[in-house]
Design an enzyme around this catalytic site. Structure first.
Site, PDB file in Angstrom:
ATOM      1  N   GLY A 264       0.933  -1.172  -0.114  1.00 37.64           N
ATOM      2  CA  GLY A 264      -0.153   0.087  -0.008  1.00 37.64           C
ATOM      3  C   GLY A 264       0.841   1.308   0.131  1.00 37.64           C
ATOM      4  O   GLY A 264       2.118   1.389   0.516  1.00 37.64           O
ATOM      5  N   THR A 270       5.544   4.318   1.937  1.00 38.20           N
ATOM      6  CA  THR A 270       5.117   3.015   1.201  1.00 38.20           C
ATOM      7  C   THR A 270       5.178   2.112   2.184  1.00 38.20           C
ATOM      8  O   THR A 270       6.162   1.862   2.934  1.00 38.20           O
ATOM      9  CB  THR A 270       5.981   2.662   0.099  1.00 38.20           C
ATOM     10  OG1 THR A 270       5.967   4.001  -0.692  1.00 38.20           O
ATOM     11  CG2 THR A 270       5.677   1.498  -0.867  1.00 38.20           C
ATOM     12  N   ASP A 380      -7.147  10.958  13.070  1.00 35.10           N
ATOM     13  CA  ASP A 380      -7.583  10.847  11.737  1.00 35.10           C
ATOM     14  C   ASP A 380      -8.276   9.298  11.501  1.00 35.10           C
ATOM     15  O   ASP A 380      -7.726   8.416  10.856  1.00 35.10           O
ATOM     16  CB  ASP A 380      -6.046  10.704  10.859  1.00 35.10           C
ATOM     17  CG  ASP A 380      -6.368  10.583   9.514  1.00 35.10           C
ATOM     18  OD1 ASP A 380      -7.444  11.160   9.127  1.00 35.10           O
ATOM     19  OD2 ASP A 380      -5.466  10.479   8.837  1.00 35.10           O
TER      20      ASP A 380
END
Length: 535
Positions: A264, A270, A380
């Site tokens: 992902g 990364t 988040d």
């Protein structure tokens, strides 16, 4: 509201270019049966009108309804329901209603025009947001309005109307030396000291805080010592090992960070799939290493190393001998909840599975908010930060933006941080971050599970807010129309879905204090899950 002994009135509305009618009839043949304060049809009745109506007119229908001897006047009025209280004198005393009517009010939404912000910005001659620090606000499909950007206040419709807010006038925001900047402020420590002036007691002289975990945020050489000490503590107290990995170990695990092993990618780095000692691991490599990334790296280690919960992704260690830091986590084979709901290979997901995933994620957030000290605000919460293991068990991840609530539940932040569509509107407006900001974001996650729509999605070439669409549907008692067809079709689950919708509405309340705590949300989801299992 319709008032009278025999009065039938209705309102004709224009909404989304289509007509809408609502009305009711107030009946009463006897003065004795009318009750003060009651507007249930005897002498007074009410009809609710839908949200986003653009204009209206009212009509009476007197045919076949004789005027009684004790009441000769009939009234109809559009008003805010909470401001109206029926009095029997409105029927019996001429002029009584007219006298009280001056205290009634109507709630109006308004926009500059019917255009969206995107369309309005194409014609700067007529564009209304004139101030250089103004912003355009789409208003639920009605048009647009203007506001001042964060850090400014005033009139966005005139040149120079949005003025910088001097945050330094509010001493509670800074515990060091406050320096106002355009749209924000800096909080420095006094000369000769170091640290974070925004945190009480964090300014220190050289050498006085070498042993504190906060050094993770400043430099990696001291971080190694701290993390090694942390590793030994965790082995003794939490039952799992935190390792300092060598670069060559991670190179071998990922075949030199081969692109084929990319699991992902995000804005900050990364994630690679790797194999170490016959065990799959996730290896997160940052793309850049500025001051922001350095702080987020240290913060994630600091937070994850303190918590141990079955529904929170476990950190296994880190590599600090490289220029760009690398973190190692347990591997989650089924990817993100976002991919499960919206990915190209998305398959049917039962309501029970969705409910279980929501309950597990809620348990993780409840743990962060209520069961550790100091509490942690994730900051988040979104479907792409909820991962799934091989058994589709949900685990919350990505604590780079998280905040330790050292000053209690609420604190002010200089820069609003989060993801569009999930951000708490109260947090965006005030800069005040609390655990209830996570509750709002989780409400959007739960809404995604119910609707299988993205927090922001395109419909008829127009970007739509899932939360705004949901709240509009709730006002119209029409929420079932936006629920995913895969789960809405089962008549046995309508009551359960209705209850979940009410929970979502509570989580999305505009006032943070009126939202439930995450432990309440988790408990309610657990009850709903049990009720499904018992059927």
């Amino acid at each position: 509201m319709v008032i009278g002994s025999n009065a039938f009135a209705y309102i004709v509305l224009n909404r989304d270019r289509s007509g809408y009618r609502a009305g009711c009839m107030a009946l009463s043949l006897s003065e004795q049966i009318v009750v003060n304060g009651s507007c249930s049809g005897i002498g007074c009745c009410e009809a609710t009108i839908p949200f986003q109506s653009q204009n209206y007119f009212m009509l009476f229908d007197d045919s076949g309804f004789p005027i009684t001897s004790f009441n000769i006047c009939r009234y109809a009025v559009l008003t805010e329901a909470d401001r109206f209280k029926f009095s029997t004198s409105y029927l019996t005393t001429p002029g009584s209603f007219e006298k009280d009517a001056v205290n009634l009010s109507v709630v109006l939404d308004w926009t500059i025009s019917s255009e969206t912000c995107k369309l309005a910005l194409r014609n700067m001659t007529s564009y209304a947001c004139a101030s250089s620090h103004s912003t355009c606000i789409d208003d639920s499909g009605l048009g647009y309005r203007c506001g001042c950007v964060h850090g400014y206040k005033g009139n966005p419709y005139i040149l120079g109307g949005c003025q910088d807010i001097d945050e330094c006038l509010n001493s509670s925001k800074c515990h060091g030396i406050c320096v106002n900047t355009p749209g924000s402020f800096k909080c420095d420590c006094p000369r000769g000291t170091h640290g974070n002036g925004s945190i009480p007691g964090d300014c220190y002289k050289n050498g006085s805080k070498i042993q504190l975990w906060g050094k993770l945020l400043i430099g990696f050489s001291i971080s190694i010592v701290v993390v090694l000490l942390l590793s030994s503590v965790m082995k003794a107290e939490q039952g799992f090992s935190f390792r300092i990995f060598k670069e060559e170990e991670l190179m071998a695990a990922t075949n030199n960070f081969n692109e084929k092993n990319v699991a992902g990618e995000g804005g900050n780095g990364t994630v690679y799939k790797g194999t170490m000692n016959n065990r799959l691991v996730a290896i997160k490599k940052c793309k850049t290493i500025g001051e922001k990334e350095r702080k987020e790296f240290g913060k994630e280690i600091l937070i994850l190393s303190q918590i141990n919960h079955k529904n929170i992704v476990r950190i296994l260690g880190c590599c600090l001998e490289v220029k760009i830091p690398i973190l190692v986590y347990e591997y989650m084979s089924e990817g993100t909840l976002f991919d499960l709901l919206h990915g190209k290979e998305a398959s049917c997901i039962t309501l029970k599975t969705r409910l279980r995933i929501a309950q597990e994620a809620a348990e993780a957030l409840a743990y962060l908010h209520s069961w550790i000290s100091p509490p942690i605000v994730h900051r988040d919460v979104k479907t792409s930060n909820i991962l799934l293991d091989e058994n589709f068990i949900a685990k919350v991840s990505d604590f780079g933006a998280s905040v330790l609530a050292t000053g209690g539940d609420d604190q002010f932040v200089t820069h609003v941080q989060g993801t569009r569509g999930y951000l708490d509107p109260e947090y965006m407006q005030t800069g005040q971050l609390t655990v209830k900001s996570d509750v709002y974001s989780f409400g959007v996650v739960l809404l995604e599970l119910l609707t299988r729509k993205k927090a922001f999605y395109m419909e008829a070439l127009k970007a739509r807010s899932l939360a705004a669409d949901f709240l509009s549907a709730m006002k119209e008692n029409n929420v079932i129309t936006i629920v995913d067809d895969e789960i809405a079709g089962d008549g046995d689950t309508i009551g359960l879905i209705t209850g979940l919708a009410e929970l979502v509405r509570a989580c999305l309340h505009m006032e943070g204090e009126r939202r439930p705590e995450m432990k309440q949300v988790a408990a309610e989801l657990n009850d709903s899950l049990k009720s499904m299992e018992n059927k």
